[in-house]
Design an enzyme around this catalytic site. Structure first.
Site, mmCIF file in Angstrom:
data_model
loop_
_atom_site.group_PDB
_atom_site.id
_atom_site.type_symbol
_atom_site.label_atom_id
_atom_site.label_comp_id
_atom_site.label_asym_id
_atom_site.label_seq_id
_atom_site.Cartn_x
_atom_site.Cartn_y
_atom_site.Cartn_z
ATOM 1 N N TYR A 54 14.737 31.936 70.357
ATOM 2 C CA TYR A 54 14.216 33.425 69.897
ATOM 3 C C TYR A 54 15.056 33.956 69.678
ATOM 4 C CZ TYR A 54 12.880 37.748 71.965
ATOM 5 O OH TYR A 54 12.599 39.303 71.811
ATOM 6 N N MET A 112 19.984 44.641 76.898
ATOM 7 C CA MET A 112 21.648 44.831 77.058
ATOM 8 C C MET A 112 21.607 44.153 75.476
ATOM 9 S SD MET A 112 24.056 42.696 79.475
ATOM 10 C CE MET A 112 23.223 42.612 81.097
ATOM 11 N N LYS A 163 26.746 36.945 84.363
ATOM 12 C CA LYS A 163 24.831 36.582 83.476
ATOM 13 C C LYS A 163 23.759 36.404 84.080
ATOM 14 C CE LYS A 163 22.039 38.828 79.615
ATOM 15 N NZ LYS A 163 21.041 38.061 79.751
ATOM 16 N N LYS A 201 31.363 45.320 81.179
ATOM 17 C CA LYS A 201 30.828 46.532 81.905
ATOM 18 C C LYS A 201 32.717 47.510 81.405
ATOM 19 C CE LYS A 201 26.737 44.656 84.333
ATOM 20 N NZ LYS A 201 26.582 45.041 85.909
HETATM 21 P P1 NAD Z 1 18.589 40.218 78.223
HETATM 22 O O1 NAD Z 1 17.774 39.435 80.274
HETATM 23 O O2 NAD Z 1 19.478 39.216 77.819
HETATM 24 O O3 NAD Z 1 19.537 40.838 79.324
HETATM 25 C C1 NAD Z 1 19.497 42.193 80.214
HETATM 26 C C2 NAD Z 1 19.044 41.678 81.681
HETATM 27 O O4 NAD Z 1 20.370 40.492 81.903
HETATM 28 C C3 NAD Z 1 19.135 42.238 82.203
HETATM 29 O O5 NAD Z 1 17.761 43.286 82.406
HETATM 30 C C4 NAD Z 1 19.569 42.119 84.255
HETATM 31 O O6 NAD Z 1 18.724 41.371 84.135
HETATM 32 C C5 NAD Z 1 20.026 40.751 83.326
HETATM 33 N N1 NAD Z 1 21.827 40.570 83.641
HETATM 34 C C6 NAD Z 1 22.043 39.521 84.464
HETATM 35 N N2 NAD Z 1 23.252 39.688 84.818
HETATM 36 C C7 NAD Z 1 23.300 40.824 84.864
HETATM 37 C C8 NAD Z 1 24.912 41.599 85.559
HETATM 38 N N3 NAD Z 1 25.895 41.014 86.097
HETATM 39 N N4 NAD Z 1 24.710 42.697 84.758
HETATM 40 C C9 NAD Z 1 23.814 44.010 84.422
HETATM 41 N N5 NAD Z 1 22.416 43.203 83.563
HETATM 42 C C10 NAD Z 1 22.101 41.263 84.589
HETATM 43 O O7 NAD Z 1 18.293 41.144 78.198
HETATM 44 P P2 NAD Z 1 16.541 41.379 78.126
HETATM 45 O O8 NAD Z 1 15.609 41.965 77.220
HETATM 46 O O9 NAD Z 1 16.305 40.751 79.363
HETATM 47 O O10 NAD Z 1 15.603 39.651 77.262
HETATM 48 C C11 NAD Z 1 16.255 38.776 76.218
HETATM 49 C C12 NAD Z 1 16.331 37.512 76.489
HETATM 50 O O11 NAD Z 1 15.164 37.347 76.973
HETATM 51 C C13 NAD Z 1 17.427 36.840 75.419
HETATM 52 O O12 NAD Z 1 17.866 35.489 76.233
HETATM 53 C C14 NAD Z 1 16.064 35.637 75.205
HETATM 54 O O13 NAD Z 1 16.705 34.388 74.943
HETATM 55 C C15 NAD Z 1 14.879 35.559 75.853
HETATM 56 N N6 NAD Z 1 13.601 36.103 75.415
HETATM 57 C C16 NAD Z 1 13.052 34.504 75.286
HETATM 58 C C17 NAD Z 1 11.930 34.507 74.503
HETATM 59 C C18 NAD Z 1 11.504 33.167 74.811
HETATM 60 O O14 NAD Z 1 10.573 32.817 74.224
HETATM 61 N N7 NAD Z 1 12.314 31.491 75.218
HETATM 62 C C19 NAD Z 1 11.020 35.358 74.491
HETATM 63 C C20 NAD Z 1 11.760 36.330 74.577
HETATM 64 C C21 NAD Z 1 12.893 36.362 75.806
#
Ligand code: NAD
Length: 330
Positions: free
Chosen positions: A40, A87, A118, A289
């Site tokens: 993705y 993020m 994370k 951050k």
């Molecule tokens: P993300 O999950 O990469 O990052 C944002 C999120 O990180 C925040 O909303 C929060 O929930 C989390 N987070 C965890 N630890 C944190 C910390 N210490 N401080 C702050 N936030 C923290 O972004 P997203 O937009 O939610 O999703 C994108 C991710 O989802 C990507 O990694 C992508 O690979 C995955 N995704 C995968 C598929 C798939 O088909 N496999 C589809 C869509 C998205």
């Protein structure tokens, strides 16, 4: 991808966006991803590169402009007065240095970062009124989330009453431990039910249940990391926010460290990259951050991500290496 003409880029975007949307639907709506995250991410980054090259091809419904999750129709909805954003992410030391350069250029000097793991779960918002937990909700599309208050009340590490009568919102990550994930999947296999693909999807599928008893039967955990409203709290940095959350009885991940500039960040990344398998919860990277909340406020957000934080994503784990990778070149 070689440089494309605008026409070619447009044609490519017309293929990439529906594919990403299909994967997003499986991941966010059905909690059942059909490809690994790195597949993705690779396609998503191709989308970003094309949109960066031709900014006038950006559409408001592009995945680059949307916070991922959707809300399931059966849940009551809540509105996040302050949006819950996604993020930005980087995948190399060089990109991390570019992020730091951008920050220093904007701020005019070196800054302190709070470096955190994370956590691979789903975002959770908790609202307290006079010290009593009154609402729990998912991120949803960033502005509208799902009301999961009754489910949240079954999560043992979330305080339902605080020692101080505070009215505020806190946010963090709801996740399922690897141990509980294995137990749950074993149980589902024994019952002939479909197993969850990974702990993140198991956590999302368990929190987003219409019957709180189902949530209660699965052990969910939290690490809280954000205080959204600071009234009555003497907090001016992210690391003080984490300390305050801890004092108030929230579960806070113990690994966070403050560092000046990028000093020590690479070492932190390497240290946790090496031991991530040994942790009982999934992590998919490290988050930097800007520690000073006033600087955070000055830097602000784009439509999708805060400018003051970035995720460094770990390379995919061996077991995750992908069979069904897709090449997107024309
Ligand atoms: P993300 O999950 O990469 O990052 C944002 C999120 O990180 C925040 O909303 C929060 O929930 C989390 N987070 C965890 N630890 C944190 C910390 N210490 N401080 C702050 N936030 C923290 O972004 P997203 O937009 O939610 O999703 C994108 C991710 O989802 C990507 O990694 C992508 O690979 C995955 N995704 C995968 C598929 C798939 O088909 N496999 C589809 C869509 C998205």
């Amino acid at each position: 991808m070689a440089d494309l003409t605008k026409e070619q880029a447009n044609q490519e975007l017309a293929k990439i966006r529906p594919q990403l949307n299909e994967w997003r639907d499986a991941y966010y709506t059905k909690d059942a991803p059909v490809v690994e995250d790195n597949v993705y991410d690779k396609l998503y980054n191709q989308l970003l590169a094309l949109e960066q090259q031709y900014p006038d091809l950006v559409t408001s419904d592009s995945p680059s402009q949307q916070v991922g999750d959707v809300t399931l129709p059966d849940f009551n909805k809540v509105t996040h007065d302050i949006p819950m954003l996604s993020m930005g992410d980087v995948f190399s030391e060089g990109e991390l240095a570019e992020f730091n350069d951008r920050i220093e250029k904007n701020v005019g000097h070196e800054v302190d970062y709070n470096v955190e793991l994370k956590i691979d779960g789903l975002s959770l918002s908790l609202i307290y009124e006079n010290g009593i937990l009154v609402q729990g909700s998912t991120r949803g599309n960033g502005t509208i989330g799902e009301n999961v208050t009754e489910n949240v009340k079954t999560i043992k590490d979330i305080p339902q009453k605080l020692s101080r009568p505070l009215s505020f919102e806190v946010r963090g990550e709801c996740f399922m431990s690897k141990k509980e994930f294995l137990r749950l999947n074993q149980e589902r296999e024994n019952e002939g039910q479909q197993v969850f693909a990974n702990p993140r999807n198991a956590a999302a599928g368990s929190l987003r249940q219409l019957d709180p008893k189902v949530t209660a039967s699965r052990k969910l955990d939290t690490f809280m990391y954000t205080i959204v409203t600071f009234d009555d709290l003497n907090v001016s940095t992210q690391h003080e926010a984490l300390e305050t959350l801890k004092e108030l009885g929230f579960n806070v991940n113990p690994t966070a460290e403050v560092t000046t500039g990028l000093k020590g960040v690479q070492e932190f990344i390497e240290r946790y990259g090496e031991i991530r398998d040994d942790l009982d919860y999934g992590i998919d990277g490290v988050v930097l951050k800007v520690d000073d909340l006033a600087i955070q406020r000055d830097l602000g957000n784009t439509v999708k991500v805060p400018r003051w934080e970035i995720a460094y994503k770990f390379p995919p784990e061996q077991a995750e290496s992908v069979v069904h990778d897709i090449e997107w070149t024309i």
